[in-house]
Design an enzyme around this catalytic site. Structure first.
Site, PDB file in Angstrom:
ATOM      1  N   CYS A  26       0.808  -1.223   0.000  1.00  0.00           N
ATOM      2  CA  CYS A  26       0.000   0.000   0.000  1.00  0.00           C
ATOM      3  C   CYS A  26       0.841   1.272   0.000  1.00  0.00           C
ATOM      4  O   CYS A  26       0.305   2.369  -0.180  1.00  0.00           O
ATOM      5  CB  CYS A  26      -0.942  -0.005   1.200  1.00  0.00           C
ATOM      6  SG  CYS A  26      -1.997  -1.470   1.275  1.00  0.00           S
ATOM      7  N   HIS A  71      -3.456   6.775   2.292  1.00  0.00           N
ATOM      8  CA  HIS A  71      -3.865   5.464   1.775  1.00  0.00           C
ATOM      9  C   HIS A  71      -5.267   5.151   2.285  1.00  0.00           C
ATOM     10  O   HIS A  71      -5.573   5.342   3.470  1.00  0.00           O
ATOM     11  CB  HIS A  71      -2.878   4.396   2.227  1.00  0.00           C
ATOM     12  CG  HIS A  71      -3.383   3.005   2.064  1.00  0.00           C
ATOM     13  ND1 HIS A  71      -3.930   2.546   0.892  1.00  0.00           N
ATOM     14  CD2 HIS A  71      -3.441   1.967   2.945  1.00  0.00           C
ATOM     15  CE1 HIS A  71      -4.286   1.288   1.047  1.00  0.00           C
ATOM     16  NE2 HIS A  71      -4.010   0.916   2.277  1.00  0.00           N
ATOM     17  N   ASN A  91     -10.362  -0.696  -0.368  1.00  0.00           N
ATOM     18  CA  ASN A  91      -8.902  -0.619  -0.237  1.00  0.00           C
ATOM     19  C   ASN A  91      -8.284  -1.205  -1.496  1.00  0.00           C
ATOM     20  O   ASN A  91      -8.340  -2.408  -1.726  1.00  0.00           O
ATOM     21  CB  ASN A  91      -8.464  -1.396   1.008  1.00  0.00           C
ATOM     22  CG  ASN A  91      -6.959  -1.383   1.222  1.00  0.00           C
ATOM     23  OD1 ASN A  91      -6.186  -1.091   0.318  1.00  0.00           O
ATOM     24  ND2 ASN A  91      -6.528  -1.724   2.423  1.00  0.00           N
TER      25      ASN A  91
END
Length: 333
Positions: free
Chosen positions: A122, A258, A289
């Site tokens: 990420c 993020h 996500n």
């Protein structure tokens, strides 16, 4: 002793264009609830996620990347042939070699651009952005395409109550090029490998190949440990990035973390004491996500909706499996 000729790059680098691609299929929480014992209210309260996008067989890592990249290149106002390097961050391209970046570079019509993949979870977009900045300033490429792309639906265990609702698919891309003034700040990045077990693949590919396990590998995580680390440690990293750029929270226009969890985002906003005028990306609500793709996708949406504008000062921070992290301050394209 011969003297090596110094490189001639740009004084500084900046993001010149951004593009995104979300798969056409929108998956609401009700679909996730078919395989786990939970509720729509629980998913929303714990993560903020209402829907996510899942890719079709035709929406491959390369195909999504090409769509996002074409938009970013057009937004930057350059031709694909001017791209000198293509950097792709992904953990969900299942061919070990060659790098998917080489296919993307060819199909975009670059002139034999350098091309390679990176694996930084990420935080991958931040890692790629830092590499691109270095290439532009050093002079090895005038324009660099940075792509964050994931098909995390391929690595989701739909029976895992802790993660089944989290992940989505998509691609985000930016073009980094020369600038006459600072527009990408110093990167604060690092890793904490002693915490690598908190987010990981369930088993190695070889276990599945050899028949040791029958279930295809998936991503798993220790939710509470990840939450505590992200909230307390990443707020410190974000502050360090502000300090490195020589600005304060009051100087910010936009915060693009993020998109892991709305509660993490809200906690970081509170810890950093961001003023009310700062626009905060909460793209996770409808995108889920998307790991390396989450920051450029959120950036693209904020600019497209007018919630952020060209020239705004934005703090971006990515964090995840490794555990790895990267934060910097950028001027939006």
């Amino acid at each position: 002793m011969a003297k090596i000729k110094p490189s001639k790059g740009a004084p500084y680098a900046r993001i010149l264009g951004v593009g995104g691609y979300r798969p056409t299929r929108v998956v609401p929480n009700e679909v996730i609830l078919e395989t786990i014992d939970s509720s729509d209210e629980w998913i929303r309260s714990r993560s903020g996620i209402e829907t996510r996008h899942w890719a079709s067989p035709e929406e491959t890592v390369a195909a999504m990347s090409l769509e996002a990249s074409g938009k970013a290149i057009a937004d930057a106002g350059i031709d694909a042939a001017q791209i000198g390097a293509v950097v792709v961050s992904t953990v969900s391209h299942f061919s070990q070699t060659p790098a998917v970046a080489t296919e993307i570079a060819d199909k975009l019509g670059t002139d034999r651009a350098a091309a390679f993949d990176i694996s930084a979870g990420c935080a991958g977009f931040g890692y790629g952005l830092t590499l691109a900045k270095g290439m532009v300033v050093e002079g090895s490429a005038e324009y660099v395409l940075v792509i964050g792309v994931e098909r995390l639906s391929d690595l989701t265990d739909l029976e895992d109550r802790a993660t089944a609702f989290l992940f989505g698919d998509g691609a985000g891309a930016v073009v980094v090029g020369p600038s006459q003034e600072p527009a990408i700040g110093p990167t604060v990045w690092g890793s904490e490998g002693d915490k690598s077990e908190t987010i990981k693949q369930t088993v190695p590919w070889t276990d599945y190949r050899d028949g040791t396990v029958e279930k295809f590998p998936a991503i798993t995580q220790e939710g509470q440990a990840v939450f505590r680390w992200a909230v307390f440690e990443m707020a410190k990293v974000a502050q360090q990035a502000l300090d490195a750029a020589g600005i304060t929270p009051d100087d910010l226009d936009v915060f693009i973390p993020h998109q892991a969890n709305v509660r993490i985002i809200d906690s970081m906003v509170k810890t950093l004491k961001l003023p009310e005028h700062v626009t905060v990306a909460r793209d996770i609500r409808t995108t889920g996500n998307t790991s390396a793709a989450s920051i450029p996708l959120a950036m693209e949406r904020l600019l497209a909706t007018g919630e952020a504008k060209s020239g705004d000062t934005a703090l971006v921070i990515g964090f995840g499996a490794g555990l790895v992290y990267a934060a910097t301050v950028v001027t939006l394209p």
